[in-house]
Write a protein that holds these residues in place. Structure first.
Motif, PDB file in Angstrom:
ATOM      1  N   ILE A 188      43.213 -61.146 -13.206  1.00  0.00           N
ATOM      2  CA  ILE A 188      43.068 -60.428 -14.470  1.00  0.00           C
ATOM      3  C   ILE A 188      41.596 -60.205 -14.801  1.00  0.00           C
ATOM      4  O   ILE A 188      41.189 -59.103 -15.218  1.00  0.00           O
ATOM      5  CB  ILE A 188      43.768 -61.201 -15.600  1.00  0.00           C
ATOM      6  N   LEU A 189      40.774 -61.232 -14.618  1.00  0.00           N
ATOM      7  CA  LEU A 189      39.338 -61.083 -14.877  1.00  0.00           C
ATOM      8  C   LEU A 189      38.721 -60.028 -13.968  1.00  0.00           C
ATOM      9  O   LEU A 189      37.850 -59.255 -14.396  1.00  0.00           O
ATOM     10  CB  LEU A 189      38.633 -62.429 -14.689  1.00  0.00           C
ATOM     11  N   LEU A 190      39.157 -59.993 -12.723  1.00  0.00           N
ATOM     12  CA  LEU A 190      38.660 -58.981 -11.792  1.00  0.00           C
ATOM     13  C   LEU A 190      39.057 -57.581 -12.242  1.00  0.00           C
ATOM     14  O   LEU A 190      38.239 -56.644 -12.194  1.00  0.00           O
ATOM     15  CB  LEU A 190      39.204 -59.261 -10.382  1.00  0.00           C
ATOM     16  N   ILE A 191      40.289 -57.409 -12.702  1.00  0.00           N
ATOM     17  CA  ILE A 191      40.749 -56.100 -13.196  1.00  0.00           C
ATOM     18  C   ILE A 191      39.913 -55.655 -14.382  1.00  0.00           C
ATOM     19  O   ILE A 191      39.486 -54.490 -14.464  1.00  0.00           O
ATOM     20  CB  ILE A 191      42.244 -56.181 -13.570  1.00  0.00           C
ATOM     21  N   TRP A 192      39.623 -56.557 -15.304  1.00  0.00           N
ATOM     22  CA  TRP A 192      38.826 -56.196 -16.477  1.00  0.00           C
ATOM     23  C   TRP A 192      37.406 -55.797 -16.094  1.00  0.00           C
ATOM     24  O   TRP A 192      36.849 -54.835 -16.627  1.00  0.00           O
ATOM     25  CB  TRP A 192      38.789 -57.365 -17.453  1.00  0.00           C
ATOM     26  N   CYS A 193      36.820 -56.547 -15.164  1.00  0.00           N
ATOM     27  CA  CYS A 193      35.449 -56.230 -14.741  1.00  0.00           C
ATOM     28  C   CYS A 193      35.388 -54.880 -14.017  1.00  0.00           C
ATOM     29  O   CYS A 193      34.468 -54.085 -14.241  1.00  0.00           O
ATOM     30  CB  CYS A 193      34.904 -57.335 -13.838  1.00  0.00           C
TER      31      CYS A 193
ATOM     32  N   LEU B 172      32.471 -67.915 -14.077  1.00  0.00           N
ATOM     33  CA  LEU B 172      33.454 -67.070 -14.754  1.00  0.00           C
ATOM     34  C   LEU B 172      33.051 -66.824 -16.212  1.00  0.00           C
ATOM     35  O   LEU B 172      33.186 -65.696 -16.714  1.00  0.00           O
ATOM     36  CB  LEU B 172      34.839 -67.712 -14.698  1.00  0.00           C
ATOM     37  N   PHE B 173      32.558 -67.864 -16.891  1.00  0.00           N
ATOM     38  CA  PHE B 173      32.079 -67.690 -18.268  1.00  0.00           C
ATOM     39  C   PHE B 173      30.965 -66.653 -18.322  1.00  0.00           C
ATOM     40  O   PHE B 173      30.933 -65.795 -19.210  1.00  0.00           O
ATOM     41  CB  PHE B 173      31.567 -69.019 -18.830  1.00  0.00           C
ATOM     42  N   LEU B 174      30.044 -66.744 -17.360  1.00  0.00           N
ATOM     43  CA  LEU B 174      28.915 -65.813 -17.322  1.00  0.00           C
ATOM     44  C   LEU B 174      29.377 -64.394 -17.010  1.00  0.00           C
ATOM     45  O   LEU B 174      28.949 -63.423 -17.658  1.00  0.00           O
ATOM     46  CB  LEU B 174      27.900 -66.287 -16.280  1.00  0.00           C
ATOM     47  N   LEU B 175      30.269 -64.269 -16.036  1.00  0.00           N
ATOM     48  CA  LEU B 175      30.757 -62.953 -15.626  1.00  0.00           C
ATOM     49  C   LEU B 175      31.509 -62.258 -16.746  1.00  0.00           C
ATOM     50  O   LEU B 175      31.223 -61.097 -17.091  1.00  0.00           O
ATOM     51  CB  LEU B 175      31.658 -63.102 -14.404  1.00  0.00           C
ATOM     52  N   ILE B 176      32.465 -62.959 -17.347  1.00  0.00           N
ATOM     53  CA  ILE B 176      33.304 -62.342 -18.376  1.00  0.00           C
ATOM     54  C   ILE B 176      32.563 -62.253 -19.701  1.00  0.00           C
ATOM     55  O   ILE B 176      33.004 -61.557 -20.631  1.00  0.00           O
ATOM     56  CB  ILE B 176      34.617 -63.139 -18.541  1.00  0.00           C
ATOM     57  N   GLY B 177      31.434 -62.938 -19.814  1.00  0.00           N
ATOM     58  CA  GLY B 177      30.623 -62.807 -21.013  1.00  0.00           C
ATOM     59  C   GLY B 177      29.674 -61.634 -20.948  1.00  0.00           C
ATOM     60  O   GLY B 177      29.504 -60.894 -21.930  1.00  0.00           O
ATOM     61  N   VAL B 178      29.074 -61.403 -19.780  1.00  0.00           N
ATOM     62  CA  VAL B 178      28.042 -60.374 -19.647  1.00  0.00           C
ATOM     63  C   VAL B 178      28.643 -58.990 -19.436  1.00  0.00           C
ATOM     64  O   VAL B 178      28.270 -58.024 -20.107  1.00  0.00           O
ATOM     65  CB  VAL B 178      27.085 -60.736 -18.495  1.00  0.00           C
ATOM     66  N   VAL B 179      29.589 -58.863 -18.474  1.00  0.00           N
ATOM     67  CA  VAL B 179      30.101 -57.530 -18.116  1.00  0.00           C
ATOM     68  C   VAL B 179      30.778 -56.831 -19.295  1.00  0.00           C
ATOM     69  O   VAL B 179      30.426 -55.697 -19.633  1.00  0.00           O
ATOM     70  CB  VAL B 179      31.057 -57.634 -16.905  1.00  0.00           C
ATOM     71  N   PRO B 180      31.758 -57.434 -19.987  1.00  0.00           N
ATOM     72  CA  PRO B 180      32.341 -56.744 -21.140  1.00  0.00           C
ATOM     73  C   PRO B 180      31.337 -56.464 -22.259  1.00  0.00           C
ATOM     74  O   PRO B 180      31.447 -55.441 -22.948  1.00  0.00           O
ATOM     75  CB  PRO B 180      33.433 -57.717 -21.615  1.00  0.00           C
ATOM     76  N   ALA B 181      30.353 -57.361 -22.438  1.00  0.00           N
ATOM     77  CA  ALA B 181      29.348 -57.134 -23.487  1.00  0.00           C
ATOM     78  C   ALA B 181      28.480 -55.920 -23.174  1.00  0.00           C
ATOM     79  O   ALA B 181      27.928 -55.294 -24.091  1.00  0.00           O
ATOM     80  CB  ALA B 181      28.479 -58.371 -23.657  1.00  0.00           C
TER      81      ALA B 181
END
Length: 452
Positions: free
Chosen positions: A178-183, A247-256
């Motif tokens: 799911i995180l990969l799909i969002w990114c 994962l925290f860094l990835l999902i924090g930076v990319v959507p922001a």
């Protein structure tokens, strides 16, 4: 876990300097505190390889007495319960919302409480409009989502952690997908149209959110008692925490960098943004169910293990009641309204640092002190502590100098200290810093609450 979806707000509001520094500090501190707690657990006779079921309540029973033992145990179990009940309510509300999106209605059994002059109707089906967490307003209900979650998680809660391995692995794989799909959606479809400041205007949201994501230390003894003997604890702890931080860094930076975040989490942004694909919207509904539902059995098992070790007899049914039945009962009146959010917010501030950082350091210091004071004592034919063992292959630490009682092994992080005394002084300084940080965070929260 569920704290992932708030990370974009941390970077968008607090900035990349504060967000990155918070993750790095909590990564290091949580691993070191986890190792200190496990060293204290490993010091029990016959538990050098974590073959015994030693929980934090056992440490508290042996290292504290009287009101201190009972109060700290109550705070520990209360913290577990708050996280468990919050997971039950969040996953149930998300399930009801998803059912409402699919069928157009969310259904529930209405309990005859606080009816006033209203006519009692035992069943209700509401169309969720998204304006409130619960589609049933302030009514006391047993919703369909609540019932589905209970059927999914209660059987798993009766197993041990090892029996939940398949479910945990499946949920972890689904979460990563799911995180990969969002990114991919953000980078290649929506495009990066936002910027992240170095230091944002909402730095105050960083400490509490990041700390919540690293509040796993108290669950480590339950895992260690059920792990395979060949598992290397330091390696697994470091690798798992590093990957979680990534994962925290990835999902924090990319959507922001892709979407605008003001006062909402990632799930709200994905479901409310029209340009987001249907696949990402579907994942936004599935994500909390996958992550939160998988955590419910673990918290139940941890509560049951802690209560069955010393507090209640081994065959007592009370650990099962407090670990499984009680949270689901208490979740019913807290399903509607904001009372749980208030309780969880204040409990997180009051318990996260003391239980996950201060308590492990204190337990490790007590183990060192007791080893020095009773190096030659025997307990049931075994040494009181395993800190004297010289078997290089069976320990995870290194040897630091102790002039009075000879060499003693210490955790790997203690390699930076020349002597055990210097390590002890550093730990006391760390405890003092943690106490100061907790007082500062609590004071700021009290001031903010007073200002309304």
């Amino acid at each position: 876990g569920p704290g992932l979806v708030v990370m974009p707000l941390v970077f968008a509001g607090g900035g990349w300097v504060a967000g990155g520094a918070g993750l790095a500090i909590c990564l290091l501190v949580s691993v070191v505190c986890g190792m200190m707690l496990l060293e204290a657990v490993r010091a029990y006779p016959g538990n050098k390889d974590f073959s015994r079921n030693i929980e934090i309540t056992n440490l508290l029973e042996d290292l504290t007495t009287g009101w201190c033992y009972y109060s700290m145990t109550a705070v520990l179990i209360m913290s577990f319960h708050i996280n468990l009940i919050a997971s039950i309510i969040e996953s149930s509300q998300t399930m009801d919302s998803m059912l409402g999106r699919i069928t157009g209605y969310s259904c529930a059994i209405i309990l005859p409480v606080n009816m006033g002059n209203h006519t009692y109707e035992p069943f209700a089906c509401q169309h969720p409009d998204g304006s409130a967490d619960s589609p049933f307003g302030s009514e006391y209900v047993i919703s369909l989502g609540y019932g589905i979650n209970m059927l999914l998680t209660v059987p798993l809660s009766r197993w041990d952690i090892d029996g939940n391995t398949f479910v945990q692995n499946a949920c972890f794989a689904a979460m990563c997908l799911i995180l990969l799909i969002w990114c991919v959606e953000g980078v290649f479809v929506s495009g990066m149209g936002q910027s992240i400041p170095a230091v944002g205007s909402e730095v105050s949201i960083v400490p509490g959110t990041v700390l919540f994501n690293f509040a796993f230390v108290t669950t480590l003894p339950s895992w260690c008692s059920e792990k395979h003997p060949s598992v290397k604890v330091p390696v697994v702890l470091w690798n798992a925490t590093l990957f979680a931080t990534f994962l925290f860094l990835l999902i924090g930076v990319v959507p922001a960098l892709v979407w605008e975040f003001t006062d909402t989490d990632l799930l709200t942004v994905l479901t409310k943004t029209e340009s987001v694909s249907i696949v990402s919207k579907a994942c936004a509904y599935l994500f909390p169910i996958i992550t939160v539902v998988s955590s419910i059995p673990i918290f139940s098992i941890v509560i049951r293990n802690n209560l069955s070790n010393g507090i209640y007899p081994p065959q007592s049914y009370w650990p099962t009641f407090w670990g499984i039945a009680f949270p689901w009962i208490l979740a019913v009146p807290l399903y509607s309204g904001s009372m749980l959010e208030v309780i969880a917010d204040w409990a997180g501030v009051l318990t996260t640092i003391p239980l996950n950082f201060i308590l492990p350091a204190y337990c490790y210091l007590r183990i060192i002190r007791d080893a020095d004071c009773a190096a030659d004592r025997q307990l049931d034919g075994e040494e009181l502590l395993n800190l004297d063992d010289s078997d290089e292959d069976d320990r995870d630490g290194v040897v630091v100098d102790d002039e009075e009682h000879g060499d003693r092994p210490a955790p790997m992080w203690a390699r930076v200290f020349r002597t055990q005394e210097s390590a002890v002084r550093a730990i006391w300084a760390f405890i003092a810093i943690c106490v100061g940080c907790n007082v500062a965070v609590l004071s700021s929260k009290v001031v903010a609450a007073a200002r309304g």
